[in-house]
Write an enzyme that holds these catalytic residues in place. Structure first.
Site, short mmCIF file in Angstrom:
data_model
loop_
_atom_site.label_atom_id
_atom_site.label_comp_id
_atom_site.label_asym_id
_atom_site.label_seq_id
_atom_site.Cartn_x
_atom_site.Cartn_y
_atom_site.Cartn_z
N LYS A 1 0.84 -1.21 0.00
CA LYS A 1 0.00 0.00 0.00
C LYS A 1 0.87 1.25 0.00
O LYS A 1 0.69 2.15 -0.83
CB LYS A 1 -0.93 0.01 1.22
CG LYS A 1 -1.90 1.19 1.21
CD LYS A 1 -2.63 1.34 2.52
CE LYS A 1 -1.77 2.10 3.53
NZ LYS A 1 -2.53 2.53 4.73
N ASP B 1 -6.50 1.02 0.82
CA ASP B 1 -6.64 1.37 2.23
C ASP B 1 -8.04 0.97 2.69
O ASP B 1 -8.77 0.30 1.96
CB ASP B 1 -6.36 2.86 2.45
CG ASP B 1 -7.44 3.77 1.86
OD1 ASP B 1 -8.38 3.26 1.21
OD2 ASP B 1 -7.34 5.00 2.06
#
Length: 272
Positions: A140, A158
């Site tokens: 991420k 997320d």
């Protein structure tokens, strides 16, 4: 069984959506979100790759606003990887304390700064395989850095992104890497970075976790989860956040085209 005259008949089950139909709907949602949020951008303040990397690590388990309120003092004290690598742990911890989990985060920041200093000449690398080797950096965080400073497309999964793509029925996966892989298969690579920003913007402003503002949602006709939240238009408008609700955004220094208000510094009376 005797049929009761006038009794309502069961509605036939909805026909399952084909993958092709889902892809077409998904791409239309992306196009419409692009019209709603033409100014979508990363909501972390940064001036260079190192600042974005550090800010993204700090953003775990807290808001981008709180990170943005904390990083001015952090980067004033430690503007380069070499500076941060030499920081006293307790001093670094004290500065980043407002972001939560400050001991673990300080350990990651010290480790990644030292790795940048020792292995990459003080520069943030522009490859996924190098970034994920840094302490505290997963896919991420790497995708945030690659997409927003190196121009390498990536999907950033997320909590907002994961929640919305499941509501949109683009995937049923829970694991972030599996979500990333499935969404990458739906959209052209050129759309990945901006798609991430648009979906996250929508999740923060309209499609909230606990009470989505369905009645004020511009993509409601395309959303299979319509009705999970408030459907009354006037009540839904009261749920809108940030610029959609006339409130400050998360950045203290937003891009010039951002239509909302800048956030307040840490400790200001107008703090969100």
């Amino acid at each position: 069984m005797k049929q009761v005259v006038g009794a309502a008949r069961p509605r036939p089950a909805a026909k399952p959506e084909s993958r092709l139909a889902m892809i077409r709907r998904a791409r239309r949602i992306n196009r419409e979100l692009a019209e709603v949020y033409p100014y979508a951008h990363p909501e972390l303040d940064f001036r260079n790759p190192f600042e974005l990397l550090v800010a993204t690590v700090l953003s775990a388990q807290t808001t981008d606003l709180r990170v943005n309120q904390t990083t001015p003092a952090l980067f004033a004290a430690y503007p380069t990887p070499e500076d941060m690598a030499a920081a006293a742990p307790e001093e670094l911890e004290e500065i980043i304390r407002p972001t939560g989990f400050f001991r673990a985060k300080a350990k990651s920041l010290l480790g990644l700064s030292q790795a940048l200093r020792d292995d990459f000449g003080g520069e943030v690398p522009g490859r996924m395989e190098d970034l994920v080797k840094l302490p505290g950096v997963g896919r991420k965080t790497a995708n945030v850095v690659l997409g927003n400073v190196f121009g390498v497309p990536g999907i950033t999964v997320d909590t907002h992104f994961g929640r919305l793509v499941r509501r949109f029925k683009w995937t049923e996966q829970e694991d972030p890497e599996k979500v990333e892989a499935e969404i990458c298969g739906i959209f052209p690579k050129s759309e990945w970075t901006m798609l991430s920003h648009r979906v996250v913007f929508h999740g923060r402003r309209i499609c909230h976790a606990r009470k989505p503002a369905c009645g004020a949602c511009p993509i409601a006709p395309l959303c299979p989860a319509y009705g999970e939240g408030e459907t009354d238009p006037e009540k839904a408008k009261k749920l809108l956040k940030y610029e959609k609700g006339g409130q400050p955004g998360q950045r203290l220094s937003p891009p010039p085209d951002y239509p909302g208000l800048p956030a307040a510094p840490l400790g200001a009376r107008t703090e969100a």
